[in-house]
Design an enzyme around this catalytic site. Structure first.
Site, PDB file in Angstrom:
ATOM      1  CB  THR A  20      18.894  13.409  18.800  1.00  0.00           C
ATOM      2  OG1 THR A  20      19.778  13.436  17.682  1.00  0.00           O
ATOM      3  CG2 THR A  20      17.476  13.184  18.301  1.00  0.00           C
ATOM      4  CD  GLU A  98      20.888  10.313  21.188  1.00  0.00           C
ATOM      5  OE1 GLU A  98      20.118  11.267  21.081  1.00  0.00           O
ATOM      6  OE2 GLU A  98      20.647   9.326  21.907  1.00  0.00           O
ATOM      7  CE  LYS A 116      14.143  13.972  30.735  1.00  0.00           C
ATOM      8  NZ  LYS A 116      14.899  14.396  29.590  1.00  0.00           N
TER       9      LYS A 116
END
Ligand SMILES: O=C(CO)[C@H](O)[C@H](O)COP(=O)(O)O
Length: 220
Positions: A20, A98, A116
Site C-alpha cells: 500500500t 501489511e 528513506k
C-alpha cells in the site's frame, strides 16, 4: 524505478502480496501491465485501496483461505535502517494487513527512494501504532510509559479521526532514534489495547533503493 525492478521479480504462477502507498501503487500498475501481457499471478492486497487498484488493472485477487503462503510480498516503507534493515511502515495506515501479508510471504521485498534510509530507525519518522478505539486513552498512556515522547492520534486531511480498514485508530508515536528495535517491538506487542505496530524488525529479505542512476539491492 524500484517498482519496475520489483515487478520483474514476479513470475507466472506466483501468489503476490501487494503493498500500500504511492510506491506500491506503481508496482500494482506495472504488474497489471504484465498481466495484460500474459503474466499469470494471484494477488493478496494489503488494503482496500490496493484491492480496488488491483481490480482496476486486472490483477486477479485471492485470499489466505485459498493461499495461506505467498511466494513474494512487495511494499513500500517509511524508514529503513542501514545495515540491520529494520523498517518503519504504516504512515499510510495499512500496517496491520501489511505485516500479516509480509509474514506470510517467503520473500519480502521493500521499495524505497534515497530519502528513506536512516542510520537509526525512528530518527525522522514516528512509529504508527494501530489500537482499538475502546480504551484508547489508556493505551496511549501505556505507550507513553514505553518512551514515546509525542503521541498523536492520526487524523484525515479533513481533520476527522483516521479509521483503518480494520475499524481501528492509529497513534503516531515518536520515540526518536531507537537503540534496540526488536526490544521496543516486543514491548509494544505486549501493550494491552495495541493491535499492531509499524516496526518491522529483520523482516525484509530485499530492500530496493532508488538512487540517482540505479536501483541498489540491499540484503540482510
Ligand atoms: O507503510 C505504508 C502504508 O501503510 C507505505 O508503504 C509507506 O507509508 C510508504 O508509502 P509511500 O510509498 O507512499 O512513500
Amino acid at each position: 524505478m524500484t517498482a519496475r525492478h520489483a515487478a520483474d521479480l514476479v513470475q507466472s504462477g506466483m501468489v503476490v502480496g501487494l503493498g500500500t502507498g504511492s510506491t506500491a501503487a506503481f508496482l500494482v500498475e506495472r504488474l497489471g501491465e504484465r498481466v495484460a501481457e500474459g503474466l499469470n499471478i494471484l494477488g493478496i492486497p494489503t488494503s482496500e485501496s490496493t484491492a480496488a487498484l488491483a481490480r482496476a488493472v486486472g490483477i486477479p485477487i485471492t485470499t489466505f483461505a485459498d493461499h495461506p503462503e505467498l511466494d513474494i510480498a512487495i511494499d513500500g516503507a517509511d524508514e529503513v535502517e542501514r545495515g540491520s534493515l529494520h523498517i518503519i511502515k504504516g504512515l499510510g495506515g495499512a500496517l496491520l494487513r501489511e505485516k500479516i501479508v509480509a509474514h506470510a510471504a517467503k520473500r519480502f521485498v521493500v521499495m524505497i527512494d534515497a530519502t528513506k534510509p536512516v542510520d537509526r530507525l525512528g530518527e525522522r519518522t514516528p512509529v504508527p501504532v494501530e489500537i482499538t478505539p475502546f480504551g484508547s486513552e489508556c493505551t496511549a498512556a501505556r505507550l507513553q510509559k514505553l518512551g514515546a515522547q509525542i503521541i498523536r492520534p492520526r487524523r484525515t486531511l479533513a481533520g476527522e479521526m483516521f479509521v483503518t480498514d480494520n475499524g481501528n485508530m492509529i497513534l503516531d508515536c515518536a520515540f526518536g532514534p531507537i537503540a534496540d528495535v526488536p526490544a521496543l517491538a516486543t514491548r509494544i506487542d505486549g501493550t494491552v489495547g495495541v493491535v499492531e505496530h509499524g516496526l518491522f524488525p529483520k523482516m525484509a529479505t530485499d530492500v530496493l533503493v532508488a538512487t540517482e542512476r540505479e536501483v541498489e539491492q540491499w540484503t540482510p
